[in-house]
Design a protein around this motif. Structure first.
Motif, PDB file in Angstrom:
ATOM      1  N   GLY B 195     -10.808   3.170  -1.119  1.00  0.00           N
ATOM      2  CA  GLY B 195     -10.331   3.382   0.248  1.00  0.00           C
ATOM      3  C   GLY B 195     -10.691   2.231   1.167  1.00  0.00           C
ATOM      4  O   GLY B 195      -9.878   1.786   1.978  1.00  0.00           O
ATOM      5  N   ALA B 196     -11.908   1.725   1.008  1.00  0.00           N
ATOM      6  CA  ALA B 196     -12.372   0.649   1.889  1.00  0.00           C
ATOM      7  C   ALA B 196     -11.534  -0.612   1.710  1.00  0.00           C
ATOM      8  O   ALA B 196     -11.378  -1.401   2.637  1.00  0.00           O
ATOM      9  N   PRO B 201      -2.709   3.937   5.034  1.00  0.00           N
ATOM     10  CA  PRO B 201      -3.035   5.315   4.671  1.00  0.00           C
ATOM     11  C   PRO B 201      -2.509   5.655   3.275  1.00  0.00           C
ATOM     12  O   PRO B 201      -3.121   6.410   2.537  1.00  0.00           O
ATOM     13  N   LYS B 202      -1.348   5.093   2.925  1.00  0.00           N
ATOM     14  CA  LYS B 202      -0.811   5.263   1.573  1.00  0.00           C
ATOM     15  C   LYS B 202      -0.659   3.887   0.963  1.00  0.00           C
ATOM     16  O   LYS B 202      -0.090   3.002   1.591  1.00  0.00           O
ATOM     17  N   ALA B 203      -1.124   3.719  -0.243  1.00  0.00           N
ATOM     18  CA  ALA B 203      -0.925   2.432  -0.902  1.00  0.00           C
ATOM     19  C   ALA B 203      -0.946   2.647  -2.398  1.00  0.00           C
ATOM     20  O   ALA B 203      -1.605   3.553  -2.900  1.00  0.00           O
ATOM     21  N   GLY B 204      -0.238   1.794  -3.085  1.00  0.00           N
ATOM     22  CA  GLY B 204      -0.242   1.845  -4.531  1.00  0.00           C
ATOM     23  C   GLY B 204       0.992   2.526  -5.088  1.00  0.00           C
ATOM     24  O   GLY B 204       1.650   3.309  -4.411  1.00  0.00           O
ATOM     25  N   ALA B 234      -2.256  11.848  -4.649  1.00  0.00           N
ATOM     26  CA  ALA B 234      -3.105  10.713  -5.029  1.00  0.00           C
ATOM     27  C   ALA B 234      -3.062   9.613  -3.967  1.00  0.00           C
ATOM     28  O   ALA B 234      -3.688   8.564  -4.141  1.00  0.00           O
ATOM     29  N   GLY B 235      -2.324   9.831  -2.883  1.00  0.00           N
ATOM     30  CA  GLY B 235      -2.289   8.851  -1.793  1.00  0.00           C
ATOM     31  C   GLY B 235      -1.441   7.629  -2.084  1.00  0.00           C
ATOM     32  O   GLY B 235      -1.613   6.585  -1.440  1.00  0.00           O
ATOM     33  N   LEU B 236      -0.532   7.736  -3.036  1.00  0.00           N
ATOM     34  CA  LEU B 236       0.281   6.570  -3.395  1.00  0.00           C
ATOM     35  C   LEU B 236       1.453   6.400  -2.435  1.00  0.00           C
ATOM     36  O   LEU B 236       1.903   7.349  -1.794  1.00  0.00           O
ATOM     37  N   ALA B 237       1.945   5.169  -2.353  1.00  0.00           N
ATOM     38  CA  ALA B 237       3.085   4.869  -1.486  1.00  0.00           C
ATOM     39  C   ALA B 237       4.398   5.232  -2.170  1.00  0.00           C
ATOM     40  O   ALA B 237       5.392   5.485  -1.487  1.00  0.00           O
ATOM     41  N   GLY B 238       4.411   5.238  -3.500  1.00  0.00           N
ATOM     42  CA  GLY B 238       5.668   5.553  -4.157  1.00  0.00           C
ATOM     43  C   GLY B 238       5.589   5.570  -5.667  1.00  0.00           C
ATOM     44  O   GLY B 238       4.540   5.303  -6.263  1.00  0.00           O
ATOM     45  N   ILE B 239       6.734   5.889  -6.275  1.00  0.00           N
ATOM     46  CA  ILE B 239       6.883   5.934  -7.729  1.00  0.00           C
ATOM     47  C   ILE B 239       7.947   4.916  -8.120  1.00  0.00           C
ATOM     48  O   ILE B 239       9.034   4.893  -7.539  1.00  0.00           O
ATOM     49  N   ALA B 261       7.444  14.138   1.368  1.00  0.00           N
ATOM     50  CA  ALA B 261       6.080  13.615   1.240  1.00  0.00           C
ATOM     51  C   ALA B 261       5.971  12.191   1.785  1.00  0.00           C
ATOM     52  O   ALA B 261       4.866  11.640   1.864  1.00  0.00           O
ATOM     53  N   GLY B 262       7.106  11.569   2.135  1.00  0.00           N
ATOM     54  CA  GLY B 262       7.082  10.207   2.660  1.00  0.00           C
ATOM     55  C   GLY B 262       6.744   9.163   1.615  1.00  0.00           C
ATOM     56  O   GLY B 262       6.114   8.147   1.915  1.00  0.00           O
ATOM     57  N   ILE B 263       7.137   9.388   0.376  1.00  0.00           N
ATOM     58  CA  ILE B 263       6.911   8.359  -0.654  1.00  0.00           C
ATOM     59  C   ILE B 263       8.260   7.923  -1.222  1.00  0.00           C
ATOM     60  O   ILE B 263       9.241   8.647  -1.160  1.00  0.00           O
ATOM     61  N   PHE B 264       8.285   6.690  -1.723  1.00  0.00           N
ATOM     62  CA  PHE B 264       9.564   6.180  -2.218  1.00  0.00           C
ATOM     63  C   PHE B 264       9.730   6.423  -3.718  1.00  0.00           C
ATOM     64  O   PHE B 264       8.750   6.615  -4.441  1.00  0.00           O
ATOM     65  N   LEU B 265      10.998   6.421  -4.131  1.00  0.00           N
ATOM     66  CA  LEU B 265      11.376   6.517  -5.556  1.00  0.00           C
ATOM     67  C   LEU B 265      12.258   5.313  -5.832  1.00  0.00           C
ATOM     68  O   LEU B 265      13.281   5.136  -5.167  1.00  0.00           O
TER      69      LEU B 265
END
Lengths: 270, 270
Positions: B195-196, B201-204, B234-239, B261-265
């Motif tokens: 996190g640090a 807020p969402k990454a990966g 899991a706090g990811l930005a997308g798949i 969920a605000g994540i990309f595909l």
């Protein structure tokens, strides 16, 4: 070891080395918690070349870097001119990652005519060679170890992890950033998935090795009693490590823990 | 699709294909739970060649294998002579693993003049091609996707996993036997560790692809609404998935879940 300087970071390793060779000159980055050595020479990255001079004046010809070191912030006003000339190289290496930073630091010591040695040169017991330290690995364990070694080597090529868990040929987990303990906890949690496939009450090995091409003088992966406890809780038959490639901290305690848990410890030559 | 036979295993995929092409002849291994098709032709491995004959008599020229199939036990007394002659090949393939078994079965169908087709030939929507299905991946996400693709390719070479999670260049997890859901739960649990390092807020990204060299006609990895929920937790930005290499079950529901969920595909071409 009077001509040896220990560049001591955090963790158990520097303490173990000072116990093994108390006559070494102990050096620490300014800012870190002091070690219980008779004398500690503090240094700063901004004054690295004067630090090299101070080492040479004291008759130091060999240095050993041990323990985790945090990257310090650099204070521009503290640089001397000779160290300032090294900054472009240092900064470039720091931005290229931990391995590059360590290689650059080793390179600097060597340019200034110091020999850089590994922890095993001070205390050979810390880095076990080939051989079974306890327990009795069988042929299935060896097959699992070879498969895990193959997986770790493939991962090392993309700069990921130094460990994997394989049970009867099945890869149960691969080490990533969260580290060994997290991986072994994961295996403990998901072991039931493969329980039906595994007749033996304990099966599978945790394999640990340095990254391919890693300089063996610094930053070797470490095993200890905690690793043994986690591997036992994960239902594994044993721990296999690359001979000469892994630090075994608290060796007696680690071997006793493995014996008590009924798991083997095996230094394996690839 | 009247000349197509669906060799249906377990899971959601066979049902989706039957809905898309209800005129197909549905075939199932004896012993499995019956599907709600108008007619189901049951077959046994011990009588595979008579089953091929039955297909040809009905004018079948193409077959599609879909859904998980358990390896059946073989009853020696049920074999016909022509199928018995194939046993050495079948048993050898079964012992060499799932991929080898599937390749051998495809090879047999082809020898008997059937064309083997993938699920996408029946229902193209199931296997999305290149393009963003929802959300807006940025340049950092693409870098993470490329790094994850490199890791998955390295692992595929040692026959492990089809997925990995990378955030800002750091490999948080690698998929092993316990599967995608277990890996994403692991990331959710250990995300605080990094996190640090991560300002957003969402990454990966979670990257998913078939194994290198895998036959794309069978056993593609699958994504669905559950994967989206786990990736978001899991706090990811997308798949990111390999274009043309992954089954997207319940496409509408999966895209809606990702949007919510605000994540990309993102279907990505290597």
């Amino acid at each position: 070891m009077r001509s040896t300087a220990l560049i001591a970071g955090a963790g158990a390793l520097p303490r173990l080395l000072i116990e093994a060779a108390p006559e070494m000159l102990v050096c620490q980055l300014e800012g870190g918690a002091a070690l219980s050595a008779s004398e500690v020479l503090r240094f700063r990255i901004e004054r690295l070349v004067p630090f090299f001079d101070a080492l040479a004046e004291r008759g130091i010809t060999r240095v050993c870097m041990a323990g985790a070191m945090q990257r310090p912030r650099l204070e521009p006003e503290l640089f001397d001119a000779r160290t300032a000339a090294l900054v472009p190289r240092l900064v470039g290496a720091m931005q290229a990652g931990d391995d590059a930073t360590l290689r650059a630091v080793i390179g600097l010591f060597e340019e200034f005519d110091f020999e850089v040695i590994g922890a095993d040169a001070i205390c050979p017991d810390l880095v076990p060679g080939a051989g079974v330290l306890c327990g009795m690995p069988g042929p299935e364990d060896e097959r699992d170890a070879l498969r895990a070694a193959e997986i770790v080597a493939a991962l090392g090529a993309v700069d990921v992890g130094q460990g994997a868990v394989v049970a009867r040929g099945l890869c149960l987990a691969v080490e990533a950033l969260p580290g060994t303990d997290a991986m072994l906890d994961f295996v403990a949690e998901h072991r039931a998935l493969v329980g039906a496939l595994l007749a033996a009450p304990k099966a599978g090995v945790f394999f640990k090795a340095p990254k391919p091409g890693q300089d063996r003088r610094i930053d070797l992966p470490a095993l200890g009693p905690r690793t043994v406890a986690k591997a036992a809780a994960a239902g594994l038959a044993g721990i296999v490590f690359e001979a000469g490639g892994v630090l075994l901290l608290d060796r007696d305690q680690t071997v006793q823990a493995a014996e008590a848990a009924g798991i083997f410890l095996w230094g394996h030559n690839r």
